[in-house]
Scaffold this active site. Sequence first.
Site, short mmCIF file in Angstrom:
data_model
loop_
_atom_site.label_atom_id
_atom_site.label_comp_id
_atom_site.label_asym_id
_atom_site.label_seq_id
_atom_site.Cartn_x
_atom_site.Cartn_y
_atom_site.Cartn_z
N LYS A 110 0.83 -1.21 0.00
CA LYS A 110 0.00 0.00 0.00
C LYS A 110 0.86 1.25 0.00
O LYS A 110 0.50 2.25 -0.63
CB LYS A 110 -0.96 0.00 1.19
N LYS A 166 -4.74 -10.60 -6.83
CA LYS A 166 -6.04 -10.89 -6.22
C LYS A 166 -7.12 -9.93 -6.73
O LYS A 166 -6.83 -8.79 -7.11
CB LYS A 166 -5.94 -10.84 -4.69
N LYS A 176 -11.46 -4.64 -4.73
CA LYS A 176 -12.44 -3.59 -5.03
C LYS A 176 -11.77 -2.25 -5.32
O LYS A 176 -12.41 -1.34 -5.84
CB LYS A 176 -13.47 -3.47 -3.89
P1 TYM Z 1 -10.97 -6.37 3.56
O1 TYM Z 1 -12.05 -5.39 3.85
O2 TYM Z 1 -9.91 -5.98 2.60
O3 TYM Z 1 -11.58 -7.73 3.07
C1 TYM Z 1 -12.59 -8.43 3.80
C2 TYM Z 1 -12.34 -9.91 3.72
O4 TYM Z 1 -12.30 -10.35 2.36
C3 TYM Z 1 -11.13 -11.14 2.14
N1 TYM Z 1 -10.69 -10.93 0.73
C4 TYM Z 1 -10.56 -11.92 -0.17
N2 TYM Z 1 -10.74 -13.25 -0.07
C5 TYM Z 1 -10.53 -13.99 -1.19
N3 TYM Z 1 -10.14 -13.47 -2.39
C6 TYM Z 1 -9.93 -12.13 -2.53
N4 TYM Z 1 -9.58 -11.63 -3.70
C7 TYM Z 1 -10.14 -11.29 -1.38
N5 TYM Z 1 -10.05 -9.96 -1.15
C8 TYM Z 1 -10.38 -9.76 0.14
C9 TYM Z 1 -10.12 -10.59 3.14
O5 TYM Z 1 -9.12 -11.54 3.42
C10 TYM Z 1 -10.99 -10.32 4.34
O6 TYM Z 1 -11.17 -11.49 5.11
N6 TYM Z 1 -8.10 -5.82 7.60
C11 TYM Z 1 -9.27 -6.46 7.09
C12 TYM Z 1 -10.53 -6.08 7.85
C13 TYM Z 1 -10.44 -6.32 9.32
C14 TYM Z 1 -10.47 -7.58 9.97
C15 TYM Z 1 -10.39 -7.29 11.36
C16 TYM Z 1 -10.58 -8.89 9.51
C17 TYM Z 1 -10.34 -5.35 10.28
N7 TYM Z 1 -10.32 -5.94 11.49
C18 TYM Z 1 -10.40 -8.32 12.33
C19 TYM Z 1 -10.59 -9.92 10.48
C20 TYM Z 1 -10.50 -9.61 11.84
C21 TYM Z 1 -9.45 -6.04 5.64
O7 TYM Z 1 -8.96 -5.04 5.20
O8 TYM Z 1 -10.31 -6.83 4.95
#
Ligand code: TYM
Length: 335
Positions: free
Chosen positions: A118, A200, A203
């Site tokens: 990032k 990957k 969004k």
């Molecule tokens: P975020 O918002 O980027 O994504 C949410 C969840 O989606 C999964 N994900 C994917 N899984 C499969 N293929 C993909 N292409 C893909 N893109 C995203 C992510 O692994 C995630 O599980 N930091 C986290 C949010 C968060 C969190 C937490 C998660 C904040 N606090 C505590 C678990 C526990 C995040 O940015 O996810």
Amino acid sequence: MENPTEKRKIVLSAIQPTGTPTFGNYLGALKNWKSMSEDYDCLFAVADLHSLTVRPEPQDLRRRTQEMYAILLALGLDPEKNIIFIQSHVHQHSELAWILNCSTQFGEASRMTQFKDKSEKHPENVNVGLFAYPILMAADILLYQADYVPIGADQKQHLEITRDIAERFNTIYGNTFKIPEPFIGKIGACVMSLQDPLHKMSKSDPNPKSYISILDDDNVIVKKIKSAVTDSEAKVRFGEGKDGINNLMSIYSCCTGLSYDQIEKDFDGKGYGDFKVAVADAVVEELKPFKEEYGRLINDKAYLKECAEKGAQKAGRLAERTLSKVQKKTGLFQL
Ligand code: TYM
């Protein structure tokens, strides 16, 4: 048989409100949230504080947070049985994060690959929040003494640092936090971009053809899947150098429950055109009930607010138990 006197395991996960979730978020995380929500004590959060690291427009963040909350309910997560809340409504997250910052080494936080990616992508805004992001995530998890954290493969490193922080804290101050386990599905843990299957699905990708948003119209989903990058072999099989087809097979398998072997048999002698139509149909079918429910819920702002308030109250009570223990152990003078 499950012992009724045994305590149910706790599950926590969260998603950022940085845009409509992609089908990657759905298969990697949200679909597993739904299936776990029946058997565990679950907490699911909209991680709005995490989103501040990319400085969204305030009105966009407010709108997207509400939309994401509606998305979670529309997926079928029951706000009576699960705790569904917005992270910033529970002040204990930020407070624990500060304390955990002081138990995290600069070196270990610097090794986070998401931070490096990032900061390279957005050199104009490498803020301290971006650096401390995994520590806030650790606070989200550890506050609730979570046993399992359903996530996609891209968040695995953040779970590892969470475990390291918790173990270090427990060693210094005595047993305080449960050490959480990641829950990463075998298939769908990393859904790849439709246009560049070595990266990957995300969004924040500037090319909308590279991802399926879970609120895309049916015809848009069909078009995007039809234009997905494949290879020149024209044979539906899972294999090396076939990243585009592997990705479509994994999407299809997650939607239909069919194994890769079965998919290969079903499409033996058929071309990629037929396969793409089948994948698109499966994705459209998978999302249909969710999209209908979302259309209804997003217009019921009063209901969404009521659920978010109840969720924040329930989460706050649990979070306070852990925070107060931590404050005591670290020597903060409590009234
Ligand atoms: P975020 O918002 O980027 O994504 C949410 C969840 O989606 C999964 N994900 C994917 N899984 C499969 N293929 C993909 N292409 C893909 N893109 C995203 C992510 O692994 C995630 O599980 N930091 C986290 C949010 C968060 C969190 C937490 C998660 C904040 N606090 C505590 C678990 C526990 C995040 O940015 O996810």
